[in-house]
Scaffold this motif. Structure first.
Motif, PDB file in Angstrom:
ATOM      1  N   GLY A  52       0.775  -1.225   0.000  1.00  0.00           N
ATOM      2  CA  GLY A  52       0.000   0.000   0.000  1.00  0.00           C
ATOM      3  C   GLY A  52       0.807   1.276   0.000  1.00  0.00           C
ATOM      4  N   LEU A  53       2.142   1.189  -0.053  1.00  0.00           N
ATOM      5  CA  LEU A  53       3.010   2.364  -0.118  1.00  0.00           C
ATOM      6  C   LEU A  53       3.713   2.410  -1.474  1.00  0.00           C
ATOM      7  CD1 LEU A  53       4.768   2.281   3.387  1.00  0.00           C
ATOM      8  CD2 LEU A  53       2.600   3.373   2.766  1.00  0.00           C
ATOM      9  N   LEU A  95       8.166   9.261  -0.962  1.00  0.00           N
ATOM     10  CA  LEU A  95       7.331   8.190  -0.420  1.00  0.00           C
ATOM     11  C   LEU A  95       5.900   8.684  -0.307  1.00  0.00           C
ATOM     12  CD1 LEU A  95       7.057   5.373   0.976  1.00  0.00           C
ATOM     13  CD2 LEU A  95       7.585   6.522   3.137  1.00  0.00           C
ATOM     14  N   THR A  96       4.977   8.028  -1.019  1.00  0.00           N
ATOM     15  CA  THR A  96       3.564   8.354  -0.918  1.00  0.00           C
ATOM     16  C   THR A  96       2.969   7.676   0.308  1.00  0.00           C
ATOM     17  OG1 THR A  96       3.388   8.525  -3.329  1.00  0.00           O
ATOM     18  CG2 THR A  96       1.344   8.292  -2.098  1.00  0.00           C
ATOM     19  N   ASP A  99       5.278  -6.273   4.740  1.00  0.00           N
ATOM     20  CA  ASP A  99       4.503  -5.594   5.787  1.00  0.00           C
ATOM     21  C   ASP A  99       5.422  -5.110   6.904  1.00  0.00           C
ATOM     22  OD1 ASP A  99       2.214  -6.018   4.365  1.00  0.00           O
ATOM     23  OD2 ASP A  99       1.411  -7.586   5.656  1.00  0.00           O
ATOM     24  N   GLY A 100       6.507  -5.847   7.142  1.00  0.00           N
ATOM     25  CA  GLY A 100       7.481  -5.395   8.129  1.00  0.00           C
ATOM     26  C   GLY A 100       8.143  -4.091   7.715  1.00  0.00           C
ATOM     27  N   VAL A 132      -3.103   8.857   4.035  1.00  0.00           N
ATOM     28  CA  VAL A 132      -3.449   9.433   5.336  1.00  0.00           C
ATOM     29  C   VAL A 132      -4.111   8.390   6.227  1.00  0.00           C
ATOM     30  CG1 VAL A 132      -4.922  11.133   6.480  1.00  0.00           C
ATOM     31  CG2 VAL A 132      -3.593  11.787   4.463  1.00  0.00           C
ATOM     32  N   GLY A 133      -4.970   7.563   5.642  1.00  0.00           N
ATOM     33  CA  GLY A 133      -5.639   6.533   6.430  1.00  0.00           C
ATOM     34  C   GLY A 133      -4.671   5.563   7.060  1.00  0.00           C
ATOM     35  N   ALA A 134      -3.619   5.185   6.322  1.00  0.00           N
ATOM     36  CA  ALA A 134      -2.623   4.257   6.862  1.00  0.00           C
ATOM     37  C   ALA A 134      -1.847   4.901   8.004  1.00  0.00           C
ATOM     38  CB  ALA A 134      -1.679   3.808   5.755  1.00  0.00           C
ATOM     39  N   LEU A 135      -1.514   6.187   7.870  1.00  0.00           N
ATOM     40  CA  LEU A 135      -0.801   6.888   8.937  1.00  0.00           C
ATOM     41  C   LEU A 135      -1.662   7.000  10.196  1.00  0.00           C
ATOM     42  CD1 LEU A 135       0.894   9.747   6.898  1.00  0.00           C
ATOM     43  CD2 LEU A 135       2.106   8.052   8.293  1.00  0.00           C
TER      44      LEU A 135
END
Length: 326
Positions: free
Chosen positions: A51-52, A123-124, A188-189, A127-130
């Motif tokens: 997702g990044l 790096l994109t 994911d890590g 906002v939801g992930a942050l």
């Protein structure tokens, strides 16, 4: 230095092609050369995981003007310069981007910039992930604070330098032996690693909450729930968010409880459990099994660090365990 050289998206002297690529990747709708007779030597390298999106963009020796409108994209974009400099106008202020100074762009707000011989690593950040990661680290208190980062970033501070090193490390890893890896345990890590460092190292509205010392009182059922989850799911991706959600508390509270109970934080415990599974598999391996294949299965891809951790936990090198199998 060429970043993400194995993930080239575009390389050309065609300004129109560069516009099209960066419009898709970074919501830039205008790129113009500054100066008569100027030529562009553009290159874009990018990779996506968990997702990044990480990218490196360069314009050669040209001076360019770039502009992007407001967007409905709920994301921030971290800019770390790797060469040259730029002056950006964003959120009603002017910011200088150069060696030691970066920018946290809000994709929802217009931006314009003049860039000279400029290249950057970016790096994109959804906002939801942050926000979700902040909730994982802090707990429910995070929902009471709106996410805001300082737009201008001093990268010469210890935190800023460490953030640059972190993104550099992840970029090199994804461009090197891990470039074709499709292992959620590892990827994911990396995502957890980046988001934790961004929230804890770069000034933002969660900084005060993150720097508060969590309660040292152990909550035994948090530890038990998280411990049992780790043992049951060690062969899958275990993130900070998953552990905190399963334990029913913020990650910092869980971390304190784990340290009280086992003397190590939860993710170190995850690593220890996975090393134990590797150890058991090596002891019972078939003749055609290699140390690398077993280690990679359990999320260990840097063989030097893996061998060091394995030897520290079991007192022997993994190859010796394989040779002594039944």
């Amino acid at each position: 230095m060429t970043y993400l050289k194995n993930h080239q998206v575009f390389a050309s002297n065609d300004l129109h092609g560069m516009r099209a690529v960066l419009t898709d990747l970074n919501n830039l709708d205008e790129i113009d050369l500054v100066g008569r007779g100027a030529e562009i030597d553009a290159a874009v390298h990018a990779v996506s995981f968990s997702g990044l999106d990480v990218l490196h963009a360069s314009f050669g020796d040209a001076r360019v003007k770039v502009q992007a409108p407001e967007s409905d994209m709920e994301a921030l974009f971290l800019v770390i310069p790797t060469h040259g400099g730029a002056t950006a106008h964003h959120k009603g202020e002017e910011y200088v981007i150069t060696n030691g100074m970066g920018l946290m762009r809000d994709m929802r707000v217009p931006i314009s910039a003049y860039e000279a011989q400029f290249s950057c690593l970016g790096l994109t950040l959804p906002v939801g992930a942050l926000k979700q990661h902040a909730h994982t680290l802090i707990g429910p208190a995070a929902s009471m604070v709106e996410l805001e980062f300082n737009t201008g970033l001093d990268l010469s501070t210890p935190g800023g330098r460490h953030m640059c090193d972190t993104l550099d490390y992840v970029s090199n890893a994804l461009d090197g032996p891990l470039r074709n890896l499709d292992n959620p345990i590892v990827l994911d890590g990396f995502k957890d690693f980046l988001l934790t460092n961004i929230l804890t190292l770069l000034p933002n509205s969660y900084t005060d909450l993150l720097q508060q010392k969590p309660s040292s009182a152990a909550v035994p059922y948090y530890v038990k729930r998280a411990r049992d989850f780790i043992h049951a799911h060690a062969d899958t991706s275990i993130t900070l968010e998953k552990l905190a959600r399963h334990a029913g508390c913020g990650y910092r509270t869980l971390q304190t409880a784990f340290n009280d109970a086992y003397g190590v934080p939860p993710m170190a415990y995850v690593k220890s459990v996975r090393l134990t599974y590797v150890h058991n598999e090596l002891l019972n391996a078939e003749d055609d099994v290699t140390v690398f294949s077993v280690a990679a299965k359990w999320g260990f891809t840097h063989m030097g660090r893996f061998a060091e951790s394995y030897s520290k936990q079991f007192g022997v090198l993994p190859m010796k365990t394989l040779r002594s199998r039944k």
